[in-house]
Write an enzyme that holds these catalytic residues in place. Structure first.
Site, PDB file in Angstrom:
ATOM      1  CG  HIS A 123      -0.005   2.997   4.785  1.00 37.80           C
ATOM      2  ND1 HIS A 123      -1.094   2.371   5.354  1.00 37.80           N
ATOM      3  CD2 HIS A 123       0.692   2.011   4.150  1.00 37.80           C
ATOM      4  CE1 HIS A 123      -1.072   1.082   5.070  1.00 37.80           C
ATOM      5  NE2 HIS A 123       0.008   0.841   4.350  1.00 37.80           N
ATOM      6  CB  SER A 165      -0.936   0.023   1.218  1.00 40.21           C
ATOM      7  OG  SER A 165      -1.890  -1.003   1.138  1.00 40.21           O
TER       8      SER A 165
END
Length: 284
Positions: A141, A89
């Site tokens: 992230h 991600s």
């Protein structure tokens, strides 16, 4: 799940900083935790990746995808402590950051501004929610998003005023109209400087084996929020039960007791029962 991800190349502070397995900074970018993680990433690519590729080309998109993922994994590794992380991600957050920078720098020539901004916010919220589950890392992230934002300022700048077309305002002479606004030049220069400093500082900190979590007592909440369905490290420590985390790499095992934060390095292969015994001794 954790041991399998580790063997496949997941992020690990011990494996990278102590065993110098720097290839994990890149290999982690292809790992998913499960089907939900994979599905959300595919949706993100469909809504953001395809749009950016059609507008700017695969070369710029690929550069942002890789470089933002690398930047996110570098700074995420510094705050992993005893956990591991699958980082597929991270570059997707980089694409979301790049899409936001596209909205900022090319605001005057951008269509569907509100819709695009809404997509960025919703996808960020979904991915951040997934990041609180085990083997994910919202700190990575966040930094992937920041690096993607900066890379977008550098690579996705578009000429304003419809340069080279009939959209140039009639009161402006095409010979003296600049291709870019002043704020675009400022963003480009600032982003280049921050990117260079960021990569250099991150690499130096990893080479020195810095454990960022020891300097930030609240950072672990970014990746684990207490809930009835799983336990965070702080809850495990309060329970008084012997609870340990371990990382195996290159024939060695690094174990940490979550109750007293004692650590120990072992050599060899261990069964599940022997791990429990070693954990009990380390926490005693």
């Amino acid at each position: 799940m954790s041991s399998t991800l580790l063997k496949m190349g997941a992020l690990s502070w011990f494996a990278i900083s102590q065993n110098h397995q720097y290839w994990r900074l890149i290999s982690c970018l292809s790992l998913h935790v499960g089907l939900i993680h994979l599905f959300v990433n595919i949706v993100c690519l469909l809504f953001v990746g395809i749009k950016l590729e059609q507008k700017f080309g695969s070369g710029k998109l690929g550069s942002i995808f890789f470089l933002s993922g690398l930047g996110g994994s570098i700074f995420g590794e510094l705050f992993l402590e005893h956990r591991i992380s699958a980082g597929a991600s991270i570059p997707l957050f980089g694409l979301l950051g790049a899409m936001l920078s596209d909205l900022i720098t090319n605001f005057t020539v951008y269509n569907l501004k509100c819709a695009s901004f809404t997509v960025v916010v919703l996808l960020c919220m979904v991915n951040l929610t997934i990041g609180i589950f085990p083997d994910n890392d919202n700190f990575s992230h966040f930094w992937g998003f920041i690096f993607g934002l900066l890379l977008g300022f550098v690579l996705l700048m578009e000429p304003q005023y419809g340069w080279g077309s009939k959209i140039i305002p009639p009161d402006r002479n095409p010979q003296v109209v600049s291709k870019y606004n002043g704020y675009q030049h400022v963003l480009w220069v600032g982003a280049v400087i921050l990117l260079i400093v960021g990569y250099i500082v991150g690499i130096i900190l990893i080479a020195r084996g810095i454990d960022g979590s020891s300097h930030c007592t609240w950072c672990h909440y970014l990746s684990c929020i207490p809930s009835p369905w799983w336990k965070c490290d702080a809850e495990q420590q309060k329970s008084g039960q012997a609870s340990c985390t371990y990382v195996m790499s290159g024939g060695y095992m690094f174990m940490r007791c979550l109750n007293n934060q004692r650590t120990q390095l072992y050599n060899g292969l261990f069964s599940i029962s022997s791990l429990k015994v070693l954990c009990g001794r380390l926490c005693k």
